[in-house]
Enzyme design. Structure first.
Site, PDB file in Angstrom:
ATOM      1  N   GLU A  91     -14.589  18.816 -13.451  1.00  0.00           N
ATOM      2  CA  GLU A  91     -15.201  17.593 -12.930  1.00  0.00           C
ATOM      3  C   GLU A  91     -16.567  17.923 -12.335  1.00  0.00           C
ATOM      4  OE1 GLU A  91     -12.499  15.788 -10.134  1.00  0.00           O
ATOM      5  OE2 GLU A  91     -10.941  15.487 -11.647  1.00  0.00           O
ATOM      6  N   HIS A 121     -12.428  10.175 -11.124  1.00  0.00           N
ATOM      7  CA  HIS A 121     -11.612  10.620  -9.977  1.00  0.00           C
ATOM      8  C   HIS A 121     -11.786   9.647  -8.799  1.00  0.00           C
ATOM      9  CE1 HIS A 121      -9.705  14.392  -7.969  1.00  0.00           C
ATOM     10  NE2 HIS A 121      -9.279  13.290  -7.382  1.00  0.00           N
TER      11      HIS A 121
HETATM   12  N1  LIG Z   1      -6.691  10.428  -8.459  1.00  0.00           N
HETATM   13  C1  LIG Z   1      -6.848  10.436  -7.158  1.00  0.00           C
HETATM   14  O1  LIG Z   1      -7.870  10.041  -6.623  1.00  0.00           O
HETATM   15  C2  LIG Z   1      -5.731  10.928  -6.307  1.00  0.00           C
HETATM   16  C3  LIG Z   1      -5.564  10.380  -5.018  1.00  0.00           C
HETATM   17  C4  LIG Z   1      -4.531  10.857  -4.227  1.00  0.00           C
HETATM   18  C5  LIG Z   1      -3.707  11.865  -4.683  1.00  0.00           C
HETATM   19  N2  LIG Z   1      -3.898  12.402  -5.930  1.00  0.00           N
HETATM   20  C6  LIG Z   1      -3.016  13.460  -6.439  1.00  0.00           C
HETATM   21  O2  LIG Z   1      -1.688  12.954  -6.443  1.00  0.00           O
HETATM   22  C7  LIG Z   1      -0.820  13.980  -6.027  1.00  0.00           C
HETATM   23  C8  LIG Z   1       0.472  13.399  -5.530  1.00  0.00           C
HETATM   24  O3  LIG Z   1       0.278  12.742  -4.301  1.00  0.00           O
HETATM   25  P1  LIG Z   1       1.516  12.299  -3.387  1.00  0.00           P
HETATM   26  O4  LIG Z   1       0.939  11.852  -2.099  1.00  0.00           O
HETATM   27  O5  LIG Z   1       2.402  11.390  -4.119  1.00  0.00           O
HETATM   28  O6  LIG Z   1       2.234  13.700  -3.165  1.00  0.00           O
HETATM   29  P2  LIG Z   1       3.716  13.944  -2.692  1.00  0.00           P
HETATM   30  O7  LIG Z   1       3.755  15.349  -2.240  1.00  0.00           O
HETATM   31  O8  LIG Z   1       4.149  12.873  -1.762  1.00  0.00           O
HETATM   32  O9  LIG Z   1       4.569  13.802  -4.028  1.00  0.00           O
HETATM   33  C9  LIG Z   1       4.542  14.716  -5.083  1.00  0.00           C
HETATM   34  C10 LIG Z   1       5.908  14.697  -5.739  1.00  0.00           C
HETATM   35  O10 LIG Z   1       5.863  15.498  -6.910  1.00  0.00           O
HETATM   36  C11 LIG Z   1       7.082  16.205  -6.992  1.00  0.00           C
HETATM   37  N3  LIG Z   1       6.917  17.337  -7.875  1.00  0.00           N
HETATM   38  C12 LIG Z   1       6.342  18.557  -7.619  1.00  0.00           C
HETATM   39  N4  LIG Z   1       6.364  19.322  -8.714  1.00  0.00           N
HETATM   40  C13 LIG Z   1       6.952  18.585  -9.685  1.00  0.00           C
HETATM   41  C14 LIG Z   1       7.249  18.847 -11.034  1.00  0.00           C
HETATM   42  N5  LIG Z   1       6.957  20.003 -11.633  1.00  0.00           N
HETATM   43  N6  LIG Z   1       7.878  17.868 -11.749  1.00  0.00           N
HETATM   44  C15 LIG Z   1       8.212  16.683 -11.161  1.00  0.00           C
HETATM   45  N7  LIG Z   1       7.954  16.398  -9.879  1.00  0.00           N
HETATM   46  C16 LIG Z   1       7.313  17.337  -9.154  1.00  0.00           C
HETATM   47  C17 LIG Z   1       7.387  16.553  -5.556  1.00  0.00           C
HETATM   48  O11 LIG Z   1       8.744  16.904  -5.371  1.00  0.00           O
HETATM   49  C18 LIG Z   1       6.999  15.264  -4.851  1.00  0.00           C
HETATM   50  O12 LIG Z   1       8.071  14.359  -4.782  1.00  0.00           O
HETATM   51  C19 LIG Z   1      -1.645  14.716  -4.964  1.00  0.00           C
HETATM   52  O13 LIG Z   1      -1.178  16.022  -4.754  1.00  0.00           O
HETATM   53  C20 LIG Z   1      -3.031  14.693  -5.555  1.00  0.00           C
HETATM   54  O14 LIG Z   1      -3.211  15.834  -6.357  1.00  0.00           O
HETATM   55  C21 LIG Z   1      -4.901  11.955  -6.730  1.00  0.00           C
HETATM   56  O1  LIG Z   2      -6.221  14.346  -3.402  1.00  0.00           O
HETATM   57  C1  LIG Z   2      -6.710  13.230  -3.278  1.00  0.00           C
HETATM   58  O2  LIG Z   2      -6.520  12.502  -2.282  1.00  0.00           O
HETATM   59  C2  LIG Z   2      -7.499  12.653  -4.394  1.00  0.00           C
HETATM   60  O3  LIG Z   2      -7.594  13.506  -5.467  1.00  0.00           O
HETATM   61  C3  LIG Z   2      -8.823  12.114  -3.968  1.00  0.00           C
HETATM   62  O4  LIG Z   2      -9.784  13.108  -3.906  1.00  0.00           O
HETATM   63  P1  LIG Z   2     -11.303  12.738  -3.518  1.00  0.00           P
HETATM   64  O5  LIG Z   2     -11.316  12.506  -2.044  1.00  0.00           O
HETATM   65  O6  LIG Z   2     -12.101  13.923  -3.896  1.00  0.00           O
HETATM   66  O7  LIG Z   2     -11.661  11.502  -4.242  1.00  0.00           O
END
Ligand SMILES: NC(=O)c1ccc[n+]([C@@H]2O[C@H](COP(=O)([O-])OP(=O)(O)OC[C@H]3O[C@@H](n4cnc5c(N)ncnc54)[C@H](O)[C@@H]3O)[C@@H](O)[C@H]2O)c1
Ligand SMILES: O=C(O)[C@H](O)COP(=O)(O)O
Length: 411
Positions: free
Chosen positions: A271, A294
Site C-alpha cells: 500500500e 484502506h
Molecule cells: N480495512 C480497515 O480499514 C480495517 C479497519 C479495522 C480493522 N481492520 C482489520 O480487521 C481485523 C479484525 O478486526 P477485529 O476488531 O474484528 O479483530 P478481533 O480480534 O476482534 O477479531 C478477529 C477474529 O479473528 C479470529 N481469527 C484469528 N485467526 C483466525 C483464522 N486463522 N481463521 C479464522 N478466524 C481467525 C479471532 O479468533 C477473532 O475472533 C484487524 O486486525 C485489522 O487488521 C481493517
Molecule cells: O487496523 C485498522 O484499524 C485499520 O486497518 C485502519 O487502519 P488506518 O488507520 O491506517 O486506516
C-alpha cells in the site's frame, strides 16, 4: 543523599504523530499539558523515521508506519507506542515488549465503520454496480438485470467472528442475510448466526465471504490458491482485514476465470505510504471489483473516537503507569495513593529482580506503601509507591539492578 527526582516535565516530552491522526488526539495531549508535539501527514520509514524517533518518548501511528525491531531498538527514549487503529501488526510487539515500550491500540472505535462498508460492498457487488457505474460514466445506459440480485435471503460467510465480524453479522441479519461464520476460537453466535467449523464448507455453501481476521503469521495467505479454488460458483469475496491474508495473484486468476463473481478489496499486500505515492494492484480493471484505499475505518466518527481513545490510554500510562490494554509489556493498574512517589520498573523476567528492587529500597530506609508486579514470558513490570518525603537517589539505584530495561519516576 540527593532529593528524590520528580517526573519528566511534560513540556519536554516529545510526542511524534504520523499518518494524519485525528486532531482529537492532538487536542487531548495539549489539554493534558504536552506541548512538544510533532505532526507528519503520512507514514515515515528508514533514516527519516529513525531521526524523528531519536528523542521521542511517544510515537503515534496508524496501520502504515512499520515499527520494526530495528526501529524500536534505535528509539532509545521511547516509552510508548499508540496504534491509532485496530491492527497492531505494523509493530514488532515482541521487540517493543523486550524494550519495555508499551503498545496501545483502539480495539473497537472503527468497528462500526468497517461493518457498514462491508454491507454496502455486499450490495454493490451482488447488484454488479461497479460495472454499471463504469458503463454509465462512459455514456452507456445498461438496465439489464441479468446477474443482479437482492442480498435478502443470501448466505454470508464471515471469516473471523471478532468485533468486526460479529458487528457485520448483526447488520447483515437486519438486511435479511443468513449468516454463517468460521473462527479459530469458540465464539458466541449473535442473533441467528451459525458457526461452521470447516472453512471449505463455509466457502462452498455461502454466496458472499467476508474476511475479518487479524494480520498475523497464522493468517498470512490464509486465502491461498487452494482455498480460493473452493470458490466455484461465482461467490463474492470481501477483504477489509489485511492485504496479505489473500494471495492477490490467485484472486486475480479466480476473478478472471469467473469462479469468484466479484470482490471488494480495501487492503493490499503493498500500500502507498502517503497520497503522493502511486497505487497499483493486479486487481485493477477487472470486472465487478471494488478497490478502496484502506478506508474501512476512515470515517470522521471513527477517527475522532480513535484519537480520544488511544491518546487517553497513552496519557494514563505516562502519568500513572497503567498499562491496561497493552499489547506488549504486562498489563497493570495501581490506584493513585496520596502522599507517595510512584516508580515504574520494567525488567527482564528473570528470578530475583523483585527482591533486588526491594532490598535496594529497604537499604535506603524507604517505606513501600504499594507494590504491584505483573509479568509475561520475557518481561516483568513493577509499580511501586513509596512514602513521600523520603529522600534518596532511587532512580540511580534501581537502574543499577541487573536485567533492568526501563525505570521511570512519575511523581
Ligand atoms: N480495512 C480497515 O480499514 C480495517 C479497519 C479495522 C480493522 N481492520 C482489520 O480487521 C481485523 C479484525 O478486526 P477485529 O476488531 O474484528 O479483530 P478481533 O480480534 O476482534 O477479531 C478477529 C477474529 O479473528 C479470529 N481469527 C484469528 N485467526 C483466525 C483464522 N486463522 N481463521 C479464522 N478466524 C481467525 C479471532 O479468533 C477473532 O475472533 C484487524 O486486525 C485489522 O487488521 C481493517
Ligand atoms: O487496523 C485498522 O484499524 C485499520 O486497518 C485502519 O487502519 P488506518 O488507520 O491506517 O486506516
Amino acid at each position: 543523599m540527593s532529593p528524590l527526582k520528580t517526573s519528566f516535565p511534560k513540556g519536554k516530552m516529545k510526542i511524534v504523530i504520523l499518518e494524519s491522526i485525528s486532531q482529537s488526539a492532538v487536542e487531548s495531549f495539549k489539554k493534558a499539558g504536552y506541548t512538544q508535539i510533532e505532526q507528519y501527514p503520512g507514514a515515515l520509514s528508514g533514516e527519516e523515521l529513525d531521526e524523528v524517533l531519536k528523542d521521542a518518548k511517544v510515537v503515534c501511528v496508524r496501520s502504515k508506519t512499520q515499527l520494526t525491531e530495528e526501529v524500536i531498538q534505535k528509539a532509545k527514549k521511547l516509552v510508548a507506542i499508540g496504534c491509532f487503529c485496530i491492527g497492531t501488526n505494523q509493530v514488532d510487539l515482541d521487540a517493543a515488549n523486550k524494550a519495555g515500550v508499551c503498545v496501545f491500540n483502539a480495539p473497537f472505535s472503527n468497528t462500526r465503520s468497517v461493518a457498514e462498508l462491508v454491507i454496502a460492498s455486499a450490495i454493490m457487488l451482488i447488484r454488479r454496480i461497479p460495472d454499471k457505474d463504469k458503463a454509465a460514466h462512459a455514456g452507456e445506459w445498461d438496465k439489464d438485470s441479468t446477474n443482479a440480485h437482492e442480498i435478502r435471503g443470501k448466505k454470508l460467510g464471515v471469516v473471523g467472528y471478532g468485533h468486526i465480524g460479529s458487528q457485520v453479522s448483526i447488520l447483515a441479519e437486519a438486511m435479511g442475510l443468513k449468516v454463517f461464520y468460521y473462527d479459530v476460537e469458540n465464539k458466541l453466535p449473535l442473533g441467528n448466526a451459525e458457526e461452521v467449523t470447516d472453512l471449505k464448507t463455509l466457502i462452498e455453501d455461502c454466496d458472499l465471504i467476508t474476511l475479518h481476521v487479524p494480520g498475523t503469521n497464522g493468517t498470512k495467505n490464509l486465502f491461498d490458491k487452494q482455498v480460493l479454488s473452493w470458490f466455484n460458483k461465482g461467490q463474492m469475496l470481501i477483504n477489509m482485514s489485511r492485504g496479505n491474508v489473500v494471495d492477490i495473484e490467485a484472486l486475480k486468476t479466480a476473478l478472471e476465470d469467473g469462479r469468484i463473481g466479484g470482490a471488494a478489496v480495501d487492503v493490499f499486500p503493498e500500500e502507498p505510504k502517503n497520497k503522493a505515492e502511486k497505487f497499483s494492484s493486479p486487481l485493477q480493471n477487472i470486472s465487478n471489483v471494488i478497490l478502496t484505499p484502506h478506508i474501512g475505518g476512515s470515517t470522521e466518527e471513527a477517527q475522532w473516537n480513535i484519537g480520544l481513545d488511544v491518546s487517553a490510554k497513552l496519557i494514563k500510562y505516562i502519568e500513572s503507569g497503567s498499562s491496561i490494554g497493552s499489547h506488549s509489556i504486562p498489563e497493570l493498574s495501581l490506584p493513585k495513593m496520596e502522599d507517595t512517589h510512584r516508580i515504574l520498573h520494567i525488567h527482564k523476567n528473570v528470578s530475583g529482580v523483585l527482591s533486588e528492587i526491594n532490598s535496594k529500597i529497604s537499604k535506603l530506609d524507604v517505606n513501600i506503601l504499594g507494590q504491584y508486579l505483573s509479568t509475561n514470558i520475557d518481561v516483568g513490570y513493577v509499580v511501586l509507591d513509596i512514602a513521600k518525603n523520603d529522600s534518596l537517589d532511587t532512580l540511580k539505584e534501581l537502574r543499577q539492578i541487573e536485567h533492568t530495561i526501563k525505570v521511570r519516576i512519575l511523581y
